[in-house]
Write an enzyme that holds these catalytic residues in place. Structure first.
Site, PDB file in Angstrom:
ATOM      1  N   CYS A   1      -2.655   9.438   2.280  1.00 30.82           N
ATOM      2  CA  CYS A   1      -2.187   8.768   1.051  1.00 30.82           C
ATOM      3  C   CYS A   1      -3.164   9.015  -0.085  1.00 30.82           C
ATOM      4  O   CYS A   1      -2.761   9.223  -1.220  1.00 30.82           O
ATOM      5  CB  CYS A   1      -1.998   7.278   1.294  1.00 30.82           C
ATOM      6  SG  CYS A   1      -3.446   6.452   1.951  1.00 30.82           S
TER       7      CYS A   1
ATOM      8  N   GLU B   1       0.883  -1.173   0.000  1.00 27.82           N
ATOM      9  CA  GLU B   1       0.000   0.000   0.000  1.00 27.82           C
ATOM     10  C   GLU B   1       0.911   1.210   0.000  1.00 27.82           C
ATOM     11  O   GLU B   1       1.473   1.568   1.037  1.00 27.82           O
ATOM     12  CB  GLU B   1      -0.878   0.002   1.258  1.00 27.82           C
ATOM     13  CG  GLU B   1      -1.895  -1.112   1.343  1.00 27.82           C
ATOM     14  CD  GLU B   1      -3.046  -0.958   0.368  1.00 27.82           C
ATOM     15  OE1 GLU B   1      -3.179   0.110  -0.260  1.00 27.82           O
ATOM     16  OE2 GLU B   1      -3.802  -1.924   0.209  1.00 27.82           O
TER      17      GLU B   1
END
Ligand code: NDP
Length: 498
Positions: free
Chosen positions: A280, A246
């Site tokens: 993010c 990720e």
């Protein structure tokens, strides 16, 4: 052996503590011991032992323990909210939102793990008549979770809760900037499930993360930057340890001609500035089509101009990130962009006030690289096709947002990213049933949802002969009848329409 409080890696032979600081003041707020590589291996071995019993529990029994953990966190939420403010520099509302989201996911993972683990019968097909075929899912064993600092509860929970719910043990390496929060989560799990020591933390800097990668876990779930992700993958390659990545993002929002501009500006400003832009899947770029560009920019400039660091959002958690933010503002202005809100003066370490930049060329580092700060680029697109092509124009492909009525869903489906919110920002992260993750440089594999649960399972394919049919070509004793049956089966493929 000496014991030292460090903010860098210990010397060989030194027993050291990792000192955690409040990023707003720089003051120490606590410490945790740094784990040497042999301690990391011991943690993996201990968790592996405990995970055998944990894996043997019925999914509903594991759910009871996970529910107790959830309740313990909720009961003692005051401590966690305080830690999120003190150690991660969060604004109180951001901290509250993060804990809510994390518990929402913990609940979902616990409830749905049974479904994700259920054996799945599949059709055996003509070649295997008389057989049943089943896909069985089992936990990997021990998952090494390496987490970032920006959402130190919500983000690792996407791996930890889903891995525990499917019967794995977890060894967690929190970011050095949020070690106390990581340890708090582990301690609360120990309170809730004292008979199942399947969740441990190991602390330290990058070296501790690297030690976890080499410690013999069965899978690594990594969340962090692309650069560190590469190192983690290289480490996993040596032992063929599977890995979930990720990574970062440079998420774009597209605003179409028929968007509700007030709502779009409101959502975009929040998506760009929440958590000081350290998200993010936060919005870093906007492409608004020509017809609505000026009206949208006016609204974004007005709203972003009302937001203040240290009031509406907190400090930049990682001191080194401030340099990246400043470099990107400089790059945008040098490359021909201009600021409608803030500018270089907005960087007043450890805080950064909102910055809105316009007309920044697409090849500027400010457009192509992850800034991870409260800086928003709003560029004009000729039309929606131009907007889509520019949104897809960086190696990253994590999340995206689209604002528009008629073509919202269509635009979403033209994007390369792993997740899209239509008429909202980052909404996909709040739906536990939806997988979370990116493509391209943003990584691979998924947390959340059934795919996120199954990410922490291995699958075993089982066929079982139930009927003893006369035709059995998979034997040396096969007869002419078996061969004739094979020819018949093969001829079927010649009848496919040309
Ligand atoms: P880093 O890549 O710097 O660090 C991530 C974790 O890896 C930290 O725990 C770090 O430890 C550890 N680490 C550092 N070096 C190594 C190594 N050689 N081997 C193993 N582990 C190591 O990321 P950040 O913590 O700065 O997090 C921010 C990044 O995370 C951003 O790029 C953001 O976009 C991304 N992110 C992605 C998300 C997603 O779901 N896609 C969600 C949240 C963040 P230490 O901190 O001690 O150095």
């Amino acid at each position: 052996m000496t014991t030292a409080a460090l903010s860098s890696a210990p010397e060989a032979g030194e027993s050291a503590e990792l000192l955690s600081r409040d990023p707003s003041t720089g003051k120490p707020i606590g410490s945790v011991p740094i784990a040497a590589p042999e301690e990391v291996r011991s943690a993996v071995a201990r968790v592996r032992d405990a995970a055998t019993t944990w894996a043997d529990l019925e999914a509903r029994e594991r759910r009871r323990h996970l529910d107790r953990w959830r309740r313990t966190i909720a009961d003692r939420r005051g401590e966690l909210l305080e830690l999120l403010q003190a150690e991660a520099g969060k604004a109180p509302a951001d901290a509250l939102l993060e804990v809510n989201l994390a518990l929402h996911h913990l609940e979902w993972a616990a409830v749905h793990s049974r479904r994700a683990l259920a054996p799945q019968r599949v059709r055996s097909g003509l070649m295997m008549l008389g057989h049943t075929s089943t896909l069985v899912r089992r936990p990997y064993g021990v998952i090494g979770v390496i987490g970032p600092w920006n959402y130190p509860v919500y983000t690792p929970m996407g791996s930890i809760a889903y891995a525990l719910a499917t019967g794995n043990g977890v060894v967690f390496k929190p970011s050095e900037h949020t070690a106390l929060i990581g340890q708090w989560l582990v301690d609360r799990f120990a309170d809730a499930a004292p008979d199942h020591p399947v969740f441990e933390a190991v602390h330290g800097f990058g070296a501790t993360g690297a030690a976890l990668v080499e410690a013999g876990t069965d899978k690594i779930a990594f969340t962090g930057s692309v650069g560190t992700g590469r190192k983690v993958m290289a480490g996993c390659a040596a032992s063929l340890t599977p890995v979930l990545m990720e990574l970062g993002g440079k998420d774009a929002a597209i605003v179409d001609t028929d968007a509700d501009l007030d709502d779009a500006a409101d959502a975009i400003v929040w998506g760009a500035l929440m958590n000081a832009g350290q998200t993010c899947a936060g919005v870093e770029r906007v492409y608004a089509v020509d017809e609505v560009y000026d009206a949208l920019l006016e609204r974004i400039t007005h709203r972003a101009g009302q937001i203040r660091a240290a009031i509406d959002y907190g400090a930049i958690t990682m001191p080194a990130q401030i340099d990246v933010i400043a470099e990107h503002i400089d790059a945008a202005l040098t490359d021909g962009g201009r600021a409608t809100v803030g500018g270089r003066e907005s960087v007043r370490s450890p805080f950064v006030d909102p910055v809105v930049l316009v007309d920044v060329p697409e090849d500027s580092a400010a457009v192509r690289e992850e800034t991870f700060g409260p800086v928003l680029i709003v560029n004009r697109a000729d039309d929606v096709h131009d907007a889509i092509s520019r949104a897809n124009g960086t190696p990253y492909a994590l999340g995206a947002a689209v604002f528009g009525r008629r073509r919202g869903r269509w635009i979403a489906e033209q994007l390369r990213s792993g997740m899209v919110s239509v008429n909202g920002v980052v909404d996909f992260g709040a739906v536990p049933a939806l997988p979370f993750g990116g493509n391209g440089a943003s990584g691979f594999g998924r947390i959340h949802g059934i795919p996120g649960l199954q990410e922490f399972t291995t699958c075993m394919s089982i066929t079982e002969r139930r009927l003893r049919l006369p035709v059995r070509p998979q034997r040396f004793s096969r007869s002419r009848v078996d061969i004739a049956a094979l020819v018949l089966l093969l001829n079927r493929h010649r009848r496919v329409r040309r």
